[in-house]
Design a protein around this motif. Structure first.
Motif, PDB file in Angstrom:
ATOM      1  N   VAL A  17      26.818  48.844  25.625  1.00 52.75           N
ATOM      2  CA  VAL A  17      25.518  49.224  25.638  1.00 52.75           C
ATOM      3  C   VAL A  17      23.734  48.307  25.678  1.00 52.75           C
ATOM      4  O   VAL A  17      23.434  48.775  26.774  1.00 52.75           O
ATOM      5  N   THR A  22      22.139  51.894  29.628  1.00 55.74           N
ATOM      6  CA  THR A  22      22.767  53.055  29.426  1.00 55.74           C
ATOM      7  C   THR A  22      22.517  53.457  31.933  1.00 55.74           C
ATOM      8  O   THR A  22      23.819  53.666  31.758  1.00 55.74           O
ATOM      9  N   LYS A  23      21.663  53.090  32.526  1.00 53.25           N
ATOM     10  CA  LYS A  23      21.551  52.819  33.912  1.00 53.25           C
ATOM     11  C   LYS A  23      22.757  52.145  34.451  1.00 53.25           C
ATOM     12  O   LYS A  23      22.979  52.900  35.585  1.00 53.25           O
ATOM     13  N   LYS A  24      22.506  51.279  33.638  1.00 51.20           N
ATOM     14  CA  LYS A  24      23.615  50.664  34.786  1.00 51.20           C
ATOM     15  C   LYS A  24      24.853  51.023  34.798  1.00 51.20           C
ATOM     16  O   LYS A  24      25.652  50.360  35.514  1.00 51.20           O
ATOM     17  N   LEU A  25      25.328  50.999  32.870  1.00 55.44           N
ATOM     18  CA  LEU A  25      26.937  51.633  33.469  1.00 55.44           C
ATOM     19  C   LEU A  25      26.808  52.770  33.541  1.00 55.44           C
ATOM     20  O   LEU A  25      28.037  53.096  34.333  1.00 55.44           O
ATOM     21  N   ARG A  26      26.377  53.689  34.122  1.00 55.80           N
ATOM     22  CA  ARG A  26      26.399  54.390  34.206  1.00 55.80           C
ATOM     23  C   ARG A  26      26.745  54.863  36.263  1.00 55.80           C
ATOM     24  O   ARG A  26      27.337  55.297  37.243  1.00 55.80           O
ATOM     25  N   GLY A  27      25.557  54.094  36.668  1.00 55.86           N
ATOM     26  CA  GLY A  27      25.825  53.036  38.471  1.00 55.86           C
ATOM     27  C   GLY A  27      27.071  52.630  38.564  1.00 55.86           C
ATOM     28  O   GLY A  27      27.829  52.781  39.255  1.00 55.86           O
ATOM     29  N   GLY A  29      29.857  52.999  37.209  1.00 61.72           N
ATOM     30  CA  GLY A  29      30.959  54.201  36.617  1.00 61.72           C
ATOM     31  C   GLY A  29      31.042  54.714  38.304  1.00 61.72           C
ATOM     32  O   GLY A  29      31.791  55.363  38.031  1.00 61.72           O
ATOM     33  N   SER A  30      29.570  55.015  38.290  1.00 60.53           N
ATOM     34  CA  SER A  30      29.079  56.294  39.491  1.00 60.53           C
ATOM     35  C   SER A  30      30.282  54.772  40.876  1.00 60.53           C
ATOM     36  O   SER A  30      31.588  55.603  41.650  1.00 60.53           O
ATOM     37  N   ASP A  31      30.260  53.934  40.240  1.00 59.90           N
ATOM     38  CA  ASP A  31      30.428  52.996  41.488  1.00 59.90           C
ATOM     39  C   ASP A  31      32.313  52.836  41.771  1.00 59.90           C
ATOM     40  O   ASP A  31      33.060  53.324  42.787  1.00 59.90           O
TER      41      ASP A  31
END
Length: 88
Positions: A17, A22-27, A29-31
């Motif tokens: 993290v 967190t933004k890059k990890l969320r992106g 994850g959605s990808d």
């Protein structure tokens, strides 16, 4: 012995993290989720198409009596050729 404890997993997660945010990890994850969804959809579409492709060939099946009628209308030379082909 040799296993990963929950404390070690928490430390690794905290480091990831901090490195990526967190933004890059969320992106990511959605990808990854959309890629898995697309893969599942492609697999199910292929299975549906495979079921359609298993149908018989696109020609009409002739009955044996149709061949006899056809043989009667042929010339004697053509009848000999069809007999030779039937033997093979």
């Amino acid at each position: 012995m040799g296993g990963i404890s929950p404390v070690q997993l928490l430390i690794v997660l905290l480091i990831v993290v901090l490195l990526f945010g967190t933004k890059k990890l969320r992106g990511m994850g959605s990808d990854l989720g959309s890629a898995v969804k697309g893969f599942k959809k492609a697999i199910s579409d292929d299975e549906k198409n495979a079921a359609k492709d298993k149908q018989d060939a696109d020609f009409e099946q002739e009955a044996l009596f149709d061949k006899k009628d056809q043989a009667e209308t042929l010339s004697p030379k053509d009848q000999e050729k069809t007999k030779d082909n039937d033997r093979v």
